[in-house]
Design a protein around this motif. Structure first.
Motif, PDB file in Angstrom:
ATOM      1  N   THR A   1       0.824  -1.210   0.000  1.00  0.00           N
ATOM      2  CA  THR A   1       0.000   0.000   0.000  1.00  0.00           C
ATOM      3  C   THR A   1       0.862   1.266   0.000  1.00  0.00           C
ATOM      4  O   THR A   1       0.609   2.208  -0.751  1.00  0.00           O
ATOM      5  CB  THR A   1      -0.914   0.009   1.243  1.00  0.00           C
ATOM      6  OG1 THR A   1      -1.495  -1.274   1.379  1.00  0.00           O
ATOM      7  CG2 THR A   1      -1.997   1.054   1.114  1.00  0.00           C
ATOM      8  N   LEU A   2       1.880   1.249   0.853  1.00  0.00           N
ATOM      9  CA  LEU A   2       2.755   2.418   0.950  1.00  0.00           C
ATOM     10  C   LEU A   2       3.400   2.725  -0.399  1.00  0.00           C
ATOM     11  O   LEU A   2       3.468   3.883  -0.816  1.00  0.00           O
ATOM     12  CB  LEU A   2       3.844   2.173   2.008  1.00  0.00           C
ATOM     13  CG  LEU A   2       4.841   3.315   2.206  1.00  0.00           C
ATOM     14  CD1 LEU A   2       4.189   4.515   2.872  1.00  0.00           C
ATOM     15  CD2 LEU A   2       6.042   2.877   3.043  1.00  0.00           C
ATOM     16  N   VAL A   3       3.851   1.691  -1.087  1.00  0.00           N
ATOM     17  CA  VAL A   3       4.551   1.870  -2.364  1.00  0.00           C
ATOM     18  C   VAL A   3       3.612   2.478  -3.409  1.00  0.00           C
ATOM     19  O   VAL A   3       3.997   3.375  -4.159  1.00  0.00           O
ATOM     20  CB  VAL A   3       5.118   0.517  -2.856  1.00  0.00           C
ATOM     21  CG1 VAL A   3       5.942   0.713  -4.117  1.00  0.00           C
ATOM     22  CG2 VAL A   3       5.960  -0.132  -1.766  1.00  0.00           C
ATOM     23  N   ALA A   4       2.368   2.006  -3.441  1.00  0.00           N
ATOM     24  CA  ALA A   4       1.395   2.547  -4.392  1.00  0.00           C
ATOM     25  C   ALA A   4       1.063   3.997  -4.038  1.00  0.00           C
ATOM     26  O   ALA A   4       0.994   4.863  -4.914  1.00  0.00           O
ATOM     27  CB  ALA A   4       0.134   1.692  -4.395  1.00  0.00           C
ATOM     28  N   MET A   5       0.869   4.275  -2.758  1.00  0.00           N
ATOM     29  CA  MET A   5       0.534   5.641  -2.337  1.00  0.00           C
ATOM     30  C   MET A   5       1.706   6.587  -2.580  1.00  0.00           C
ATOM     31  O   MET A   5       1.509   7.744  -2.957  1.00  0.00           O
ATOM     32  CB  MET A   5       0.115   5.649  -0.864  1.00  0.00           C
ATOM     33  CG  MET A   5      -1.244   5.005  -0.654  1.00  0.00           C
ATOM     34  SD  MET A   5      -1.759   5.112   1.072  1.00  0.00           S
ATOM     35  CE  MET A   5      -3.465   4.554   0.932  1.00  0.00           C
TER      36      MET A   5
ATOM     37  N   TYR B   1      -6.172   2.715  -8.662  1.00  0.00           N
ATOM     38  CA  TYR B   1      -7.229   2.778  -7.643  1.00  0.00           C
ATOM     39  C   TYR B   1      -6.992   3.953  -6.688  1.00  0.00           C
ATOM     40  O   TYR B   1      -7.893   4.747  -6.404  1.00  0.00           O
ATOM     41  CB  TYR B   1      -7.274   1.455  -6.875  1.00  0.00           C
ATOM     42  CG  TYR B   1      -8.229   1.444  -5.707  1.00  0.00           C
ATOM     43  CD1 TYR B   1      -9.557   1.077  -5.876  1.00  0.00           C
ATOM     44  CD2 TYR B   1      -7.795   1.805  -4.435  1.00  0.00           C
ATOM     45  CE1 TYR B   1     -10.432   1.074  -4.803  1.00  0.00           C
ATOM     46  CE2 TYR B   1      -8.657   1.808  -3.361  1.00  0.00           C
ATOM     47  CZ  TYR B   1      -9.975   1.440  -3.550  1.00  0.00           C
ATOM     48  OH  TYR B   1     -10.836   1.438  -2.481  1.00  0.00           O
ATOM     49  N   PHE B   2      -5.751   4.069  -6.199  1.00  0.00           N
ATOM     50  CA  PHE B   2      -5.456   5.107  -5.216  1.00  0.00           C
ATOM     51  C   PHE B   2      -5.438   6.499  -5.848  1.00  0.00           C
ATOM     52  O   PHE B   2      -5.691   7.489  -5.178  1.00  0.00           O
ATOM     53  CB  PHE B   2      -4.154   4.799  -4.471  1.00  0.00           C
ATOM     54  CG  PHE B   2      -4.304   3.699  -3.453  1.00  0.00           C
ATOM     55  CD1 PHE B   2      -5.260   3.782  -2.439  1.00  0.00           C
ATOM     56  CD2 PHE B   2      -3.508   2.565  -3.494  1.00  0.00           C
ATOM     57  CE1 PHE B   2      -5.410   2.773  -1.495  1.00  0.00           C
ATOM     58  CE2 PHE B   2      -3.648   1.539  -2.560  1.00  0.00           C
ATOM     59  CZ  PHE B   2      -4.598   1.646  -1.549  1.00  0.00           C
ATOM     60  N   LYS B   3      -5.115   6.568  -7.132  1.00  0.00           N
ATOM     61  CA  LYS B   3      -5.171   7.854  -7.834  1.00  0.00           C
ATOM     62  C   LYS B   3      -6.592   8.404  -7.810  1.00  0.00           C
ATOM     63  O   LYS B   3      -6.829   9.561  -7.481  1.00  0.00           O
ATOM     64  CB  LYS B   3      -4.730   7.662  -9.289  1.00  0.00           C
ATOM     65  CG  LYS B   3      -3.518   8.461  -9.656  1.00  0.00           C
ATOM     66  CD  LYS B   3      -3.137   8.285 -11.111  1.00  0.00           C
ATOM     67  CE  LYS B   3      -1.622   8.274 -11.220  1.00  0.00           C
ATOM     68  NZ  LYS B   3      -1.122   7.617 -12.422  1.00  0.00           N
TER      69      LYS B   3
ATOM     70  N   HIS C   1       0.472  -3.904  -8.686  1.00  0.00           N
ATOM     71  CA  HIS C   1       0.907  -2.556  -8.321  1.00  0.00           C
ATOM     72  C   HIS C   1       0.221  -1.518  -9.213  1.00  0.00           C
ATOM     73  O   HIS C   1      -0.239  -0.479  -8.723  1.00  0.00           O
ATOM     74  CB  HIS C   1       2.427  -2.457  -8.443  1.00  0.00           C
ATOM     75  CG  HIS C   1       2.962  -1.074  -8.259  1.00  0.00           C
ATOM     76  ND1 HIS C   1       2.985  -0.448  -7.026  1.00  0.00           N
ATOM     77  CD2 HIS C   1       3.462  -0.174  -9.143  1.00  0.00           C
ATOM     78  CE1 HIS C   1       3.484   0.774  -7.172  1.00  0.00           C
ATOM     79  NE2 HIS C   1       3.787   0.957  -8.442  1.00  0.00           N
ATOM     80  N   GLU C   2       0.142  -1.801 -10.505  1.00  0.00           N
ATOM     81  CA  GLU C   2      -0.449  -0.852 -11.453  1.00  0.00           C
ATOM     82  C   GLU C   2      -1.912  -0.578 -11.112  1.00  0.00           C
ATOM     83  O   GLU C   2      -2.361   0.558 -11.111  1.00  0.00           O
ATOM     84  CB  GLU C   2      -0.353  -1.373 -12.898  1.00  0.00           C
ATOM     85  CG  GLU C   2       1.035  -1.293 -13.505  1.00  0.00           C
ATOM     86  CD  GLU C   2       2.026  -2.278 -12.875  1.00  0.00           C
ATOM     87  OE1 GLU C   2       1.576  -3.389 -12.465  1.00  0.00           O
ATOM     88  OE2 GLU C   2       3.216  -1.946 -12.757  1.00  0.00           O
TER      89      GLU C   2
END
Ligand SMILES: N[C@@H](CCC(=O)N[C@@H](CS)C(=O)NCC(=O)O)C(=O)O
Length: 231
Positions: A163-167, A210-212, A204-205
Motif C-alpha cells: 500500500t505504501l509503495v502505491a501511495m 485505484y489510489f489515484k 501494483h499498477e
C-alpha cells in the motif's frame, strides 16, 4: 466437519491483505467476497454491525471482525505454520510491534486522505514510525520481526511493502530507500520473496490506478469535510 471459510474484503485494502496472506501461509482454503464500500452488502452489515468495515472472516457461519483479531483467530484455529513464537517474552514483543504498526498505518491513511497541514503532520508521523521500526524492532538481527519466519507483526507490517509503495507513487514521495532504511528495505525484500505473499499480491499498477482515483475524490471532498471514500 469441512471448514467453511469466507473473507469479506476489499482487494486494495492493506487490512484485507493481511488476512488473505495469513490464510495463504497456512494453506487454508477460503471464498473471497469483494465488497463495494459505497454499497455494502447486507451480509457485511450483519456480520460486522459495530464497525461495518472489511475485512470480516466468517468461519462456519460465525463472523470475526478487525484484521488483527482475525489474524490471531486464524493462528489459533489453524496452528500449522505458527504466526507467534513459543516464548512468552517473544510473544509480548510481537504483540507490542503489531500494535505499534497497526497504529502507524492509520497515519498513512490520514496522510493520503488530506492535503495541507494535516497531510504534512501525518507524513511526519509516518517517518517517525518507520524510523522507530527501523531502529527498535530488532530488524537487522533477524529476517522478520517475528524471527526467521513471517509472524503476526510482519503481516501487520505488510502495508509497507504494498500500500505504501502505491501511495508513494500517487503522491510523489519516497519513504523507504535502502540508504535511509536498510533494515526495512531488506525486510521488504524478504517479505515479498515469500511465496504466500508474492503469489497473492494485488497488481501494483491497479493499486496505483485505484489510489489515484481515491486521492482525487478525497481532495475534492476534503475542502468541506473529512473524506469518507465510500460516499
Ligand atoms: N481496524 C480495522 C480497519 C479496517 C478498515 O479500515 N477497513 C476499511 C477499508 S480499508 C473499511 O471497511 N471502510 C469502510 C468504512 O469505513 O465504512 C481492521 O483492522 O480491520
Amino acid at each position: 466437519m469441512e471448514d467453511d471459510v469466507k473473507v469479506f474484503g476489499l482487494w486494495a485494502s492493506p487490512y484485507t491483505q493481511r488476512v488473505i496472506w495469513a490464510l495463504k501461509l497456512k494453506g487454508v482454503t477460503y471464498e473471497y467476497i469483494g465488497e463495494d464500500l459505497a454499497n455494502k452488502s447486507n451480509l457485511l452489515l450483519q456480520y460486522n454491525p459495530i464497525y461495518k468495515k472489511v475485512p470480516v472472516l466468517v468461519h462456519n457461519g460465525k463472523p470475526v471482525a478487525e484484521s488483527m483479531v482475525i489474524l490471531q483467530y486464524i493462528d489459533e484455529t489453524w496452528p500449522q505454520i505458527p504466526l507467534m513464537p513459543q516464548d512468552a517474552k517473544e510473544r509480548s514483543n510481537v504483540r507490542f510491534w503489531s500494535k505499534f504498526i497497526d497504529e502507524a498505518i492509520t497515519h498513512l491513511i490520514e496522510f493520503f486522505r488530506y492535503d495541507g497541514e494535516k497531510h504534512e503532520r501525518e507524513m511526519k508521523e509516518i517517518w517517525e514510525a518507520l524510523r522507530l521500526i527501523e531502529k527498535e524492532s530488532g530488524l537487522g538481527k533477524k529476517k522478520f520481526i517475528g524471527g526467521n519466519t513471517i509472524g503476526l507483526a510482519d503481516l501487520a507490517l505488510g502495508w509497507v511493502a504494498h500500500t505504501l509503495v502505491a501511495m508513494e507513487e500517487v503522491i510523489g514521495v519516497k519513504f523507504i530507500t535502502a540508504e535511509e532504511f536498510p533494515h526495512l528495505h531488506s525486510w521488504i525484500g524478504n517479505f515479498l520473496a515469500t511465496p504466500a505473499i508474492k503469489d497473492n499480491l494485488p497488481s501494483h499498477e491497479l493499486a496505483v490506478e485505484y489510489f489515484k482515483e481515491k486521492r482525487k475524490m478525497c481532495l475534492a471532498i476534503f475542502a468541506t469535510q473529512p473524506c469518507h471514500h465510500h460516499h
